[in-house]
Motif scaffolding. Structure first.
Motif, PDB file in Angstrom:
ATOM      1  N   LEU A 221       0.853  -1.184   0.000  1.00 31.41           N
ATOM      2  CA  LEU A 221       0.000   0.000   0.000  1.00 31.41           C
ATOM      3  C   LEU A 221       0.891   1.237   0.000  1.00 31.41           C
ATOM      4  CD1 LEU A 221      -2.633  -1.060   2.691  1.00 31.41           C
ATOM      5  CD2 LEU A 221      -2.712  -1.445   0.219  1.00 31.41           C
ATOM      6  N   ALA A 222       0.733   2.059  -1.032  1.00 31.61           N
ATOM      7  CA  ALA A 222       1.561   3.254  -1.170  1.00 31.61           C
ATOM      8  C   ALA A 222       0.763   4.501  -0.831  1.00 31.61           C
ATOM      9  CB  ALA A 222       2.102   3.357  -2.588  1.00 31.61           C
ATOM     10  N   THR A 223       1.375   5.386  -0.059  1.00 27.72           N
ATOM     11  CA  THR A 223       0.837   6.717   0.203  1.00 27.72           C
ATOM     12  C   THR A 223       1.757   7.720  -0.482  1.00 27.72           C
ATOM     13  OG1 THR A 223       2.101   7.222   2.209  1.00 27.72           O
ATOM     14  CG2 THR A 223       0.130   5.841   2.472  1.00 27.72           C
ATOM     15  N   PRO A 224       1.453   9.002  -0.473  1.00 27.11           N
ATOM     16  CA  PRO A 224       2.349   9.957  -1.129  1.00 27.11           C
ATOM     17  C   PRO A 224       3.762   9.986  -0.565  1.00 27.11           C
ATOM     18  CG  PRO A 224       0.198  10.946  -0.807  1.00 27.11           C
ATOM     19  CD  PRO A 224       0.183   9.637  -0.071  1.00 27.11           C
ATOM     20  N   THR A 225       3.957   9.515   0.679  1.00 26.28           N
ATOM     21  CA  THR A 225       5.275   9.637   1.304  1.00 26.28           C
ATOM     22  C   THR A 225       5.805   8.335   1.897  1.00 26.28           C
ATOM     23  OG1 THR A 225       4.182  10.379   3.346  1.00 26.28           O
ATOM     24  CG2 THR A 225       4.979  12.084   1.841  1.00 26.28           C
ATOM     25  N   GLY A 226       5.140   7.218   1.612  1.00 28.47           N
ATOM     26  CA  GLY A 226       5.628   5.984   2.212  1.00 28.47           C
ATOM     27  C   GLY A 226       4.918   4.755   1.678  1.00 28.47           C
ATOM     28  N   VAL A 227       5.314   3.607   2.225  1.00 29.14           N
ATOM     29  CA  VAL A 227       4.771   2.314   1.798  1.00 29.14           C
ATOM     30  C   VAL A 227       4.557   1.448   3.030  1.00 29.14           C
ATOM     31  CG1 VAL A 227       5.280   0.167   0.575  1.00 29.14           C
ATOM     32  CG2 VAL A 227       5.802   2.360  -0.495  1.00 29.14           C
ATOM     33  N   VAL A 228       3.403   0.770   3.084  1.00 33.97           N
ATOM     34  CA  VAL A 228       3.152  -0.253   4.080  1.00 33.97           C
ATOM     35  C   VAL A 228       2.959  -1.570   3.358  1.00 33.97           C
ATOM     36  CG1 VAL A 228       1.485  -1.145   5.752  1.00 33.97           C
ATOM     37  CG2 VAL A 228       2.160   1.246   5.849  1.00 33.97           C
ATOM     38  N   ARG A 229       3.639  -2.612   3.836  1.00 36.26           N
ATOM     39  CA  ARG A 229       3.419  -3.972   3.321  1.00 36.26           C
ATOM     40  C   ARG A 229       2.724  -4.773   4.417  1.00 36.26           C
ATOM     41  NH1 ARG A 229       8.395  -2.621   1.084  1.00 36.26           N
ATOM     42  NH2 ARG A 229       9.360  -3.144   3.088  1.00 36.26           N
ATOM     43  N   ALA A 230       1.622  -5.425   4.042  1.00 43.75           N
ATOM     44  CA  ALA A 230       0.809  -6.131   5.033  1.00 43.75           C
ATOM     45  C   ALA A 230       0.281  -7.431   4.445  1.00 43.75           C
ATOM     46  CB  ALA A 230      -0.355  -5.258   5.485  1.00 43.75           C
ATOM     47  N   ARG A 231       0.169  -8.450   5.302  1.00 47.04           N
ATOM     48  CA  ARG A 231      -0.389  -9.719   4.848  1.00 47.04           C
ATOM     49  C   ARG A 231      -1.879  -9.601   4.583  1.00 47.04           C
ATOM     50  NH1 ARG A 231       2.510 -12.243   9.208  1.00 47.04           N
ATOM     51  NH2 ARG A 231       0.511 -12.777  10.172  1.00 47.04           N
ATOM     52  N   SER A 232      -2.583  -8.761   5.356  1.00 47.54           N
ATOM     53  CA  SER A 232      -4.025  -8.588   5.215  1.00 47.54           C
ATOM     54  C   SER A 232      -4.369  -7.107   5.268  1.00 47.54           C
ATOM     55  CB  SER A 232      -4.784  -9.323   6.328  1.00 47.54           C
ATOM     56  OG  SER A 232      -4.469 -10.696   6.344  1.00 47.54           O
ATOM     57  N   VAL A 233      -5.515  -6.766   4.685  1.00 48.27           N
ATOM     58  CA  VAL A 233      -5.956  -5.370   4.631  1.00 48.27           C
ATOM     59  C   VAL A 233      -7.411  -5.291   5.073  1.00 48.27           C
ATOM     60  CG1 VAL A 233      -6.307  -3.342   3.174  1.00 48.27           C
ATOM     61  CG2 VAL A 233      -4.385  -4.892   2.717  1.00 48.27           C
ATOM     62  N   VAL A 234      -7.705  -4.330   5.955  1.00 45.59           N
ATOM     63  CA  VAL A 234      -9.080  -3.993   6.346  1.00 45.59           C
ATOM     64  C   VAL A 234      -9.421  -2.659   5.697  1.00 45.59           C
ATOM     65  CG1 VAL A 234     -10.569  -3.271   8.252  1.00 45.59           C
ATOM     66  CG2 VAL A 234      -9.035  -5.228   8.538  1.00 45.59           C
ATOM     67  N   VAL A 235     -10.486  -2.637   4.914  1.00 48.77           N
ATOM     68  CA  VAL A 235     -10.960  -1.393   4.309  1.00 48.77           C
ATOM     69  C   VAL A 235     -12.103  -0.870   5.166  1.00 48.77           C
ATOM     70  CG1 VAL A 235     -11.933  -0.305   2.256  1.00 48.77           C
ATOM     71  CG2 VAL A 235     -10.269  -2.171   2.019  1.00 48.77           C
ATOM     72  N   ALA A 236     -11.862   0.243   5.855  1.00 43.74           N
ATOM     73  CA  ALA A 236     -12.823   0.791   6.822  1.00 43.74           C
ATOM     74  C   ALA A 236     -13.157   2.232   6.481  1.00 43.74           C
ATOM     75  CB  ALA A 236     -12.250   0.691   8.237  1.00 43.74           C
ATOM     76  N   THR A 237     -13.375   2.495   5.202  1.00 43.76           N
ATOM     77  CA  THR A 237     -13.629   3.857   4.748  1.00 43.76           C
ATOM     78  C   THR A 237     -15.109   4.190   4.661  1.00 43.76           C
ATOM     79  OG1 THR A 237     -13.474   3.043   2.478  1.00 43.76           O
ATOM     80  CG2 THR A 237     -11.481   4.002   3.446  1.00 43.76           C
ATOM     81  N   ASP A 238     -15.956   3.197   4.517  1.00 44.34           N
ATOM     82  CA  ASP A 238     -17.411   3.343   4.394  1.00 44.34           C
ATOM     83  C   ASP A 238     -17.760   4.440   3.385  1.00 44.34           C
ATOM     84  OD1 ASP A 238     -19.969   2.344   5.068  1.00 44.34           O
ATOM     85  OD2 ASP A 238     -20.307   4.056   6.372  1.00 44.34           O
ATOM     86  N   ALA A 239     -18.693   5.334   3.725  1.00 46.62           N
ATOM     87  CA  ALA A 239     -19.255   6.261   2.743  1.00 46.62           C
ATOM     88  C   ALA A 239     -18.263   7.316   2.274  1.00 46.62           C
ATOM     89  CB  ALA A 239     -20.492   6.942   3.328  1.00 46.62           C
ATOM     90  N   TYR A 240     -17.149   7.478   2.967  1.00 43.08           N
ATOM     91  CA  TYR A 240     -16.184   8.509   2.599  1.00 43.08           C
ATOM     92  C   TYR A 240     -15.014   7.961   1.777  1.00 43.08           C
ATOM     93  CZ  TYR A 240     -18.493  12.060   5.421  1.00 43.08           C
ATOM     94  OH  TYR A 240     -19.406  12.971   5.915  1.00 43.08           O
ATOM     95  N   GLY A 241     -15.051   6.694   1.428  1.00 45.23           N
ATOM     96  CA  GLY A 241     -13.932   6.108   0.704  1.00 45.23           C
ATOM     97  C   GLY A 241     -13.954   6.444  -0.772  1.00 45.23           C
ATOM     98  N   THR A 242     -12.860   6.999  -1.277  1.00 45.32           N
ATOM     99  CA  THR A 242     -12.755   7.330  -2.716  1.00 45.32           C
ATOM    100  C   THR A 242     -11.413   6.895  -3.294  1.00 45.32           C
ATOM    101  OG1 THR A 242     -11.908   9.549  -2.168  1.00 45.32           O
ATOM    102  CG2 THR A 242     -14.290   9.321  -2.517  1.00 45.32           C
ATOM    103  N   GLY A 243     -10.640   6.109  -2.561  1.00 49.12           N
ATOM    104  CA  GLY A 243      -9.279   5.791  -2.979  1.00 49.12           C
ATOM    105  C   GLY A 243      -9.190   4.552  -3.835  1.00 49.12           C
ATOM    106  N   VAL A 244      -8.319   3.629  -3.424  1.00 54.23           N
ATOM    107  CA  VAL A 244      -8.003   2.477  -4.267  1.00 54.23           C
ATOM    108  C   VAL A 244      -9.064   1.384  -4.191  1.00 54.23           C
ATOM    109  CG1 VAL A 244      -5.525   2.886  -4.222  1.00 54.23           C
ATOM    110  CG2 VAL A 244      -6.570   1.510  -2.415  1.00 54.23           C
ATOM    111  N   PHE A 245      -9.998   1.492  -3.272  1.00 53.21           N
ATOM    112  CA  PHE A 245     -11.124   0.554  -3.198  1.00 53.21           C
ATOM    113  C   PHE A 245     -12.435   1.346  -3.278  1.00 53.21           C
ATOM    114  CE2 PHE A 245      -7.627  -1.605  -0.948  1.00 53.21           C
ATOM    115  CZ  PHE A 245      -7.556  -2.769  -1.702  1.00 53.21           C
ATOM    116  N   PRO A 246     -12.714   1.957  -4.428  1.00 56.44           N
ATOM    117  CA  PRO A 246     -13.877   2.848  -4.562  1.00 56.44           C
ATOM    118  C   PRO A 246     -15.209   2.118  -4.591  1.00 56.44           C
ATOM    119  CG  PRO A 246     -12.833   2.557  -6.696  1.00 56.44           C
ATOM    120  CD  PRO A 246     -11.948   1.862  -5.690  1.00 56.44           C
TER     121      PRO A 246
END
Length: 427
Positions: A221-246
């Motif tokens: 997972l890349a952000t403008p200033t860094g990277v996180v590597r994770a075995r699992s991902v929780v998407v908790a953006t609900d109605a405000y999510g507009t990023g990589v899981f739209p």
């Protein structure tokens, strides 16, 4: 937040400071990455860390920026859907399982508040679903019947009992739900975040995820200033999510909702309105909600967006509506005004999705985010920790499908609320 007093209003002005956080910088490897720093994300992070996982939370703005920091603060049990309708929507197993989980959800919230000493103005005095006219009374009577059949501590109040608890004769009755209560929602979100950090989570704010790559054994997972590597991902953006899981945003129709808060009221007035400090809302299609904060401000809300012409229309309607409900505060103005968006699904129920390999999400809270978000975050943590299997979740796996005519319906809700409120204080 973002220099906009209409984004979080009273809650930002009165919440304790958020725990210190910063934007992600560099690279980090964790067991689980959580995208979103609201109720679901912070609850998931807290329970994952308590289970021994390493966790990074990536929040695009600030903790509680979305619906978690803007809502009225009612900690309710269940959803808008009638209890008996859930088995028809989800099947007997999932329907009853979801009802049990959501019926117990307010207790989970208040237990977390107590265990982690979260200063969020928690009041567990119940909520009042106020009946407008005979139709509204039939609705709350049926809700009482269905919840009582499941052993819930709910009670139907007649008009006189309702007037004693609310302070107005405007309602034909009310459903008192003793499981429920109120909190300061942004303070609660910040408190969950602080508890998650104390348990070992790392929370990064101003860190939107701009790219997500499945590298087979980990997600990058890349952000403008860094990277996180994770075995699992929780998407908790609900109605405000507009990023990589739209997909999460696309399956929901935004319903705007505003809140306005009076200045602190005098003791005599405060004792005449909601004297037992329940939170309340009514059965109107374009509903109203009201409750007190700890300082004695009456927080009053309804459907609508405080932008453009809507700001004046809804403010003026709010003053008229309050004067009709509570003549003793006629003429009072509002000290704070703010609004946000509620994500509504087609069946008014939340969803569980797998958005990729080891990428999971609950979404679609339909205006009931505090208690469901908290327990769903815990469910996701238990799933990823291996404590439960997918078949044990309160919802089946579904594919996110775009809501039909989403943009048209969102415009209709915003304009329709203005038209209704322009017409007058409807009770």
């Amino acid at each position: 937040m973002k220099n906009d007093p209409r984004s979080h209003g009273l809650w930002e002005a009165s919440a304790p400071p958020a725990p210190p956080t910063a934007a992600l910088s560099g690279e980090l490897d964790v067991d689980v990455a959580v995208i979103g720093g609201g109720f679901t994300g912070c609850s998931a992070a807290l329970h994952l860390c308590e289970g021994g996982a390493s966790v990074a939370v990536l929040e695009a703005e600030e903790i509680g920026f979305g619906g978690s920091g803007r809502n009225v603060g009612l900690v309710n049990a269940g959803m808008w859907v009638m209890p008996d309708d859930l088995p028809g929507e989800l099947g007997d197993v999932y329907g009853e399982r979801l009802l049990q989980l959501l019926g117990e959800a307010p207790s989970v919230v208040f237990e977390l508040v107590e265990r982690h000493a979260i200063p969020c103005e928690a009041e567990r005095r119940g909520t009042l679903h106020c009946a407008v006219g005979p139709k509204g009374l039939d609705e709350v009577r049926e809700r009482e019947r269905q919840w009582r059949a499941r052993g819930a501590p709910v009670r139907l109040l007649d008009a006189e009992e309702t007037a004693a608890k609310v302070g107005t004769m405007a309602y034909a009755g009310a459903l008192l739900d003793e499981r429920a209560g109120t909190i300061q929602p942004l303070a609660y979100a910040r408190g969950l975040a602080r508890a998650a950090i104390a348990a070992g989570a790392t929370i990064f704010t101003a860190s939107p995820v701009i790219a997500a790559t499945d590298e087979r054994d980990v997600w990058r997972l890349a952000t403008p200033t860094g990277v996180v590597r994770a075995r699992s991902v929780v998407v908790a953006t609900d109605a405000y999510g507009t990023g990589v899981f739209p997909q999460i945003r696309r399956e929901q129709v935004h319903l705007p909702y505003f809140n306005m808060a009076t200045p602190p009221l005098g003791d005599n007035v405060r004792h005449s309105i909601l004297p037992e400090r329940q939170g309340a809302w009514d059965t109107k299609e374009i509903l109203s909600s009201f409750r007190f904060d700890q300082a004695g401000r009456l927080v009053f809300g309804s459907v609508g967006a405080l932008r453009g012409g809507g700001q004046m229309v809804h403010r003026d309607w709010g003053r008229r509506a309050l004067a009709r409900l509570f003549p003793q505060i006629a003429g009072i103005d509002f000290e704070y005004q703010w609004y946000g968006q509620i994500g509504m699904t087609e069946n008014s129920l939340p969803r569980f999705h797998r958005l990729g390999r080891d990428v999971v999400a609950f979404s679609g809270y339909n205006g009931r985010g505090i208690a469901p978000g908290t327990v769903f975050g815990r469910c996701l943590a238990r799933l990823l920790l291996g404590e439960i299997g997918e078949a044990d979740l309160p919802l089946p796996v579904t594919d996110p499908l775009p809501a039909p005519r989403r943009a048209l319906r969102e415009a209709y809700y915003e304009v329709g609320a203005q038209v209704a409120h322009l017409a007058g204080a409807r009770l």
